[in-house]
Design a protein around this motif. Structure first.
Motif, mmCIF file in Angstrom:
data_model
loop_
_atom_site.group_PDB
_atom_site.id
_atom_site.type_symbol
_atom_site.label_atom_id
_atom_site.label_comp_id
_atom_site.label_asym_id
_atom_site.label_seq_id
_atom_site.Cartn_x
_atom_site.Cartn_y
_atom_site.Cartn_z
ATOM 1 N N LEU A 60 0.841 -1.204 0.000
ATOM 2 C CA LEU A 60 0.000 0.000 0.000
ATOM 3 C C LEU A 60 0.874 1.251 0.000
ATOM 4 N N LEU A 61 1.458 1.542 -1.158
ATOM 5 C CA LEU A 61 2.290 2.731 -1.313
ATOM 6 C C LEU A 61 1.405 3.919 -1.696
ATOM 7 N N PRO A 62 1.834 5.143 -1.384
ATOM 8 C CA PRO A 62 0.982 6.311 -1.641
ATOM 9 C C PRO A 62 0.712 6.581 -3.117
ATOM 10 N N ASP A 63 1.683 6.296 -3.991
ATOM 11 C CA ASP A 63 1.531 6.668 -5.396
ATOM 12 C C ASP A 63 1.242 5.500 -6.329
ATOM 13 N N ALA B 218 11.153 -7.695 -13.645
ATOM 14 C CA ALA B 218 11.307 -7.474 -15.086
ATOM 15 C C ALA B 218 12.686 -6.917 -15.413
ATOM 16 N N ALA B 219 13.270 -6.184 -14.450
ATOM 17 C CA ALA B 219 14.607 -5.618 -14.648
ATOM 18 C C ALA B 219 15.704 -6.636 -14.378
ATOM 19 N N GLY B 220 15.304 -7.850 -14.021
ATOM 20 C CA GLY B 220 16.284 -8.902 -13.793
ATOM 21 C C GLY B 220 16.883 -8.910 -12.403
ATOM 22 N N ARG B 221 16.301 -8.146 -11.472
ATOM 23 C CA ARG B 221 16.831 -8.105 -10.113
ATOM 24 C C ARG B 221 16.345 -9.314 -9.321
ATOM 25 N N ALA B 222 17.293 -10.021 -8.719
ATOM 26 C CA ALA B 222 16.960 -11.207 -7.923
ATOM 27 C C ALA B 222 16.979 -10.897 -6.430
ATOM 28 N N THR B 223 16.920 -9.608 -6.080
ATOM 29 C CA THR B 223 16.923 -9.199 -4.678
ATOM 30 C C THR B 223 15.808 -9.897 -3.906
ATOM 31 N N ARG B 224 16.128 -10.374 -2.711
ATOM 32 C CA ARG B 224 15.103 -10.987 -1.870
ATOM 33 C C ARG B 224 14.074 -9.922 -1.496
ATOM 34 N N VAL B 225 12.785 -10.269 -1.603
ATOM 35 C CA VAL B 225 11.716 -9.317 -1.292
ATOM 36 C C VAL B 225 10.756 -9.942 -0.282
ATOM 37 N N LEU B 226 10.584 -9.257 0.841
ATOM 38 C CA LEU B 226 9.613 -9.662 1.852
ATOM 39 C C LEU B 226 8.471 -8.652 1.819
ATOM 40 N N VAL B 227 7.287 -9.115 1.452
ATOM 41 C CA VAL B 227 6.122 -8.242 1.341
ATOM 42 C C VAL B 227 5.457 -8.090 2.701
ATOM 43 N N LEU B 228 5.168 -6.837 3.073
ATOM 44 C CA LEU B 228 4.435 -6.522 4.298
ATOM 45 C C LEU B 228 3.145 -5.826 3.885
ATOM 46 N N THR B 229 2.004 -6.332 4.325
ATOM 47 C CA THR B 229 0.748 -5.751 3.873
ATOM 48 C C THR B 229 -0.407 -6.140 4.782
ATOM 49 N N ASP C 293 8.781 -13.893 0.290
ATOM 50 C CA ASP C 293 7.993 -14.204 1.483
ATOM 51 C C ASP C 293 6.913 -13.140 1.611
ATOM 52 N N TYR C 294 5.906 -13.429 2.442
ATOM 53 C CA TYR C 294 4.724 -12.569 2.535
ATOM 54 C C TYR C 294 4.260 -12.574 3.982
ATOM 55 N N LEU C 295 4.162 -11.393 4.579
ATOM 56 C CA LEU C 295 3.765 -11.288 5.982
ATOM 57 C C LEU C 295 2.627 -10.282 6.099
ATOM 58 N N ALA C 296 1.480 -10.754 6.597
ATOM 59 C CA ALA C 296 0.300 -9.896 6.714
ATOM 60 C C ALA C 296 0.302 -9.150 8.050
ATOM 61 N N LYS C 297 -0.187 -7.919 8.017
ATOM 62 C CA LYS C 297 -0.331 -7.107 9.224
ATOM 63 C C LYS C 297 -1.640 -7.468 9.920
ATOM 64 N N PRO C 298 -1.693 -7.338 11.240
ATOM 65 C CA PRO C 298 -0.580 -7.003 12.146
ATOM 66 C C PRO C 298 0.310 -8.220 12.365
ATOM 67 N N PHE C 299 1.582 -7.980 12.623
ATOM 68 C CA PHE C 299 2.508 -9.083 12.847
ATOM 69 C C PHE C 299 3.397 -8.762 14.043
ATOM 70 N N ASP C 300 3.978 -9.792 14.602
ATOM 71 C CA ASP C 300 4.897 -9.627 15.719
ATOM 72 C C ASP C 300 6.274 -9.258 15.175
ATOM 73 N N PHE C 301 6.914 -8.275 15.793
ATOM 74 C CA PHE C 301 8.211 -7.816 15.306
ATOM 75 C C PHE C 301 9.247 -8.936 15.349
ATOM 76 N N GLY C 302 9.131 -9.803 16.341
ATOM 77 C CA GLY C 302 10.056 -10.930 16.430
ATOM 78 C C GLY C 302 9.920 -11.859 15.240
ATOM 79 N N GLU C 303 8.677 -12.074 14.785
ATOM 80 C CA GLU C 303 8.463 -12.921 13.610
ATOM 81 C C GLU C 303 9.052 -12.266 12.366
ATOM 82 N N LEU C 304 8.883 -10.944 12.250
ATOM 83 C CA LEU C 304 9.462 -10.236 11.111
ATOM 84 C C LEU C 304 10.975 -10.435 11.067
#
Length: 211
Positions: free
Chosen positions: A17-20, A32-43, A61-72
Motif C-alpha cells: 500500500l504505497l501512496p503513489d 522485469a529488470a532482472g533483479r533477484a533481490t530478496r523481497v519480503l512483502v508486508l501488507t 515471502d509474505y507477511l500480513a499485518k498485524p505481525f509480531d516484530f520478532g516474527e518479522l
C-alpha cells in the motif's frame, strides 16, 4: 520504485500500500529488470488470493499485518541465510533447459516456461545441485524459509506442477523422483526401441550359407 532499481540490496521490505502506486507494480518492475533481490512483502492484504498473487509475482515471502516484530526479524534472518546470487552463474543449463536467475526466465527447447515463484525457486535449486539428490528437507529450507517444516504433501504437489511445465511433452524427463528421499535433476537418455531380434535381422539378409 527508482530506489529499488538503483542499487543492489540484500533484501527489500515492500509494503503493497504505497501512496503513489501499488507495491505489486514495484515488484513486477523489479523482476522485469532482472533483479533477484530478496523481497519480503508486508501488507494488510491477508486474503489467500492476495498472498498467491504476491508470491507468484516474485515475492520471496509474505507477511500480513498485524505481525509480531520478532516474527518479522526471524523471516528476515531466514531470507538472508539463502545463498547469495552468484552473478557469474546466473544462467543455468541442463540439456535443453535454461534458467536465467537475473531475468527470472526459463526456457526449454527455446520455448518460454512461465513458472510461479515457488516452482521457479525449486527449479533453480535443483539446477544448482544438478545430478545430486535433493531432499524434501532441503527444498523446505530453501523454498519455504519461513516454514521450514512445510509438509511433504505441499512440496510434492509443487514439484508435480513444476514437472507438468518442465517435462510434459518432452522425450526426456529431467526431474527424477528418488523414492523415499526427494528429487534429482538429471539428464537421462530417451527410451530407444529395443534391437531387432536375430531372427528378424537374418531374415532381411540374403542367405549366404551355400556360398
Amino acid at each position: 520504485m527508482a530506489r529499488s532499481l538503483d542499487f543492489d540490496y540484500d533484501l527489500i521490505l515492500l509494503d503493497l500500500l504505497l501512496p503513489d502506486m501499488d507495491g505489486v507494480e514495484v515488484l513486477k518492475a523489479l523482476r522485469a529488470a532482472g533483479r533477484a533481490t530478496r523481497v519480503l512483502v508486508l501488507t494488510c492484504r491477508d486474503k489467500v488470493e492476495d498472498r498467491v498473487k504476491g508470491l507468484d509475482t516474485g515475492a520471496d515471502d509474505y507477511l500480513a499485518k498485524p505481525f509480531d516484530f520478532g516474527e518479522l526479524l526471524a523471516r528476515v534472518r531466514a531470507l538472508l541465510r539463502r545463498t547469495p546470487l552468484d552473478v557469474s552463474a546466473s544462467l543455468l543449463r541442463m540439456g535443453d533447459l535454461e534458467l536465467d536467475t537475473r531475468r527470472r526466465y526459463v526456457t526449454r527447447e527455446g520455448k518460454e516456461l512461465r513458472l510461479p515463484a515457488k516452482q521457479f525457486a525449486i527449479l533453480e535449486y535443483l539446477m544448482r545441485h544438478a545430478n545430486q539428490v535433493v531432499t524434501r528437507q532441503d527444498l523446505a529450507r530453501h523454498v519455504w524459509p519461513s516454514e521450514p517444516n512445510a509438509s511433504n504433501n505441499v512440496i510434492d504437489v509443487t514439484v508435480h506442477l513444476l514437472r507438468e511445465s518442465v517435462d510434459r511433452g518432452y522425450p526426456v524427463s529431467l526431474i527424477q523422483t528418488v523414492r523415499g528421499v526427494g528429487y534429482q535433476l538429471a539428464a537421462v537418455s530417451a527410451l530407444v526401441p529395443p534391437p531387432q531380434s536375430a531372427q528378424g535381422v537374418s531374415s532381411s539378409q540374403p542367405n549366404r550359407a551355400g556360398m
